[in-house]
Write an enzyme that holds these catalytic residues in place. Structure first.
Site, PDB file in Angstrom:
ATOM      1  N   ARG A 111       0.793  -1.222   0.000  1.00  0.00           N
ATOM      2  CA  ARG A 111       0.000   0.000   0.000  1.00  0.00           C
ATOM      3  C   ARG A 111       0.830   1.278   0.000  1.00  0.00           C
ATOM      4  NH1 ARG A 111      -2.625  -3.982   1.453  1.00  0.00           N
ATOM      5  NH2 ARG A 111      -0.717  -4.439   2.550  1.00  0.00           N
ATOM      6  N   THR A 112       1.761   1.376   0.942  1.00  0.00           N
ATOM      7  CA  THR A 112       2.475   2.648   1.083  1.00  0.00           C
ATOM      8  C   THR A 112       3.295   2.931  -0.175  1.00  0.00           C
ATOM      9  OG1 THR A 112       2.602   2.084   3.417  1.00  0.00           O
ATOM     10  CG2 THR A 112       3.882   3.989   2.700  1.00  0.00           C
ATOM     11  N   LYS A 139      25.978  -4.344  -1.790  1.00  0.00           N
ATOM     12  CA  LYS A 139      27.452  -4.266  -1.826  1.00  0.00           C
ATOM     13  C   LYS A 139      27.984  -3.548  -0.594  1.00  0.00           C
ATOM     14  CE  LYS A 139      27.147  -3.438  -6.779  1.00  0.00           C
ATOM     15  NZ  LYS A 139      27.305  -2.327  -7.734  1.00  0.00           N
ATOM     16  N   ARG A 160      11.099   3.899   3.625  1.00  0.00           N
ATOM     17  CA  ARG A 160      10.693   2.908   4.638  1.00  0.00           C
ATOM     18  C   ARG A 160      11.945   2.154   5.054  1.00  0.00           C
ATOM     19  NH1 ARG A 160       5.660  -1.214   4.591  1.00  0.00           N
ATOM     20  NH2 ARG A 160       4.676   0.780   5.106  1.00  0.00           N
ATOM     21  N   HIS A 188       4.497   5.619  11.640  1.00  0.00           N
ATOM     22  CA  HIS A 188       4.026   5.556  10.258  1.00  0.00           C
ATOM     23  C   HIS A 188       3.087   6.760  10.090  1.00  0.00           C
ATOM     24  CE1 HIS A 188       3.065   4.061   6.410  1.00  0.00           C
ATOM     25  NE2 HIS A 188       2.732   2.823   6.689  1.00  0.00           N
TER      26      HIS A 188
END
Ligand code: CP
Length: 361
Positions: A111-112, A139, A160, A188
């Site tokens: 969703r986000t 890396k 996120r 959030h």
């Protein structure tokens, strides 16, 4: 209705010589006119309030930045305009034309990630992506280096990350606004904003409601942000969870300090009849130390059509999603099931946030 969103321009610095100030300070001092000075100060005061409410060029890292209901009203008024336009199939792709959003997800999302991308594209902007599994993070590149680079490519960075504290580290090196799309068990903020928008859209008001949060309140960043944001309203908040997954003391104390009534329960049945908004959450398996610990707490609270016969007719069931087994699919066709509408409202709120962060006041 007409869409009045200004095409983005660089944020002007606020100060005595900025466009927001009526006259340079020196001229005021030499004039020595008290009334004139007062008018000047009042004007600066008004400009300060406007500046405080503006999201232009700002990071959105925590709901703590929202201290006035008017700030939320600004976001929701614009979100409503975008919602109406999308529903009427009227384009708004001139709003962020030429702008680029960097979508940096170090933790999975449906969703986000997708609603931010959809929001940016509906406003005419473009999106570039990076994640931890297909980038040079593999890396050994640090978060700071990746974000510093992405901020050279994009006008806004949506991040996120599984660690609390990652947002502050990113914001320190990012030359563009950073939007927190979820930081571990921390916050959030954009989810909380869309949750309150959902309540407004579905019920018509937030004030006077009883909001019951259920499930994994310890690890649930959505409920941490939502409980904090709800302190801007006159609400009662109930928490239903096993003791091991209770709302963290830090959040509980913050909400208590704002004078909001909070009640703690261990069963859903006892609090369901008085609930206006039932906010279900998933037990977050990925945050547990062991499978046994998880098994001991999952499956305790499940919304079923039978259980919901005890609830009000005019109430809603929300869930940030994804769900596991805490809402029976058989409940999905009930008009009180608001969780898929909630996910859609998220796009309009994120359109509003992007337009405000990248736009002028
Ligand atoms: N509500 C929410 O944050 O969902 P995603 O994890 O799919 O983004």
């Amino acid at each position: 209705e007409e869409l009045h969103v200004k095409i983005p321009e660089p944020t002007k610095p606020f100060g005595p010589h900025s466009a927001l100030s009526p006259l340079p300070r020196q001229r005021l001092d030499s004039a020595g006119n008290q009334m004139y000075k007062e008018l000047f100060q009042e004007s600066v005061g008004r400009a300060s309030v406007t500046q405080a409410r503006s999201l232009s060029g700002k990071n959105i890292l925590s709901v703590a930045m929202f201290t006035m209901k008017e700030q939320l009203n600004d976001i929701y008024n614009l979100a409503s305009i975008f919602k109406a336009r999308v529903h009427k199939d009227r384009p708004c792709d001139d709003v962020l034309k030429g702008k680029v959003m960097a979508s940096c997800f170090y933790e999975v999302s449906t969703r986000t990630c997708c609603s931010f991308a959809a929001a940016m594209q509906r406003l005419g902007g473009r999106v570039i992506y990076m994640d931890e599994s297909s980038s040079s993070v593999k890396k050994g590149e640090t978060l700071e280096d990746s974000i510093a680079v992405m901020s050279g490519y994009a006008d806004v960075v949506v991040l996120r990350h599984p660690e609390v504290g990652a947002m502050a580290r990113a914001a320190d090196v990012c030359r563009k606004p950073v939007i927190n799309a979820g930081d571990g068990i921390g916050e959030h903020p954009t989810q909380a904003l869309l949750d309150v928008f959902t309540i407004r859209e579905e019920i018509g008001t937030v004030n006077g409601l009883t909001i019951t949060m259920v499930g994994d309140l310890k690890h649930g960043r959505t409920v941490h942000s939502l409980a904090r944001l709800l302190t801007l309203y006159n609400v009662t908040i109930n928490y239903v969870s096993p003791t091991a997954l209770a709302m963290p003391e830090k959040v509980f104390n913050f909400v208590a300090q704002k004078g909001i009534q909070q009640n703690v329960y261990s069963t859903l049945e006892e609090v369901l009849p008085e609930t206006d908004v039932l906010y279900m959450t998933r037990i977050q398996k990925e945050r547990f130390e062991s499978e046994e610990e998880y098994n001991a707490t999952c499956g305790l609270y499940v919304v079923t059509p039978k259980l919901m016969t005890r609830a009000k007719n005019r109430m809603i069931v929300m869930h940030p999603l994804p769900r596991n087994n805490e809402i029976d699919k058989a409940f999905d066709n009930d008009k009180r099931a608001a969780y898929f509408r909630q996910a859609e409202y998220g796009m309009y709120v994120r359109m509003s946030l992007l337009a405000m962060v990248l736009g002028k006041n």
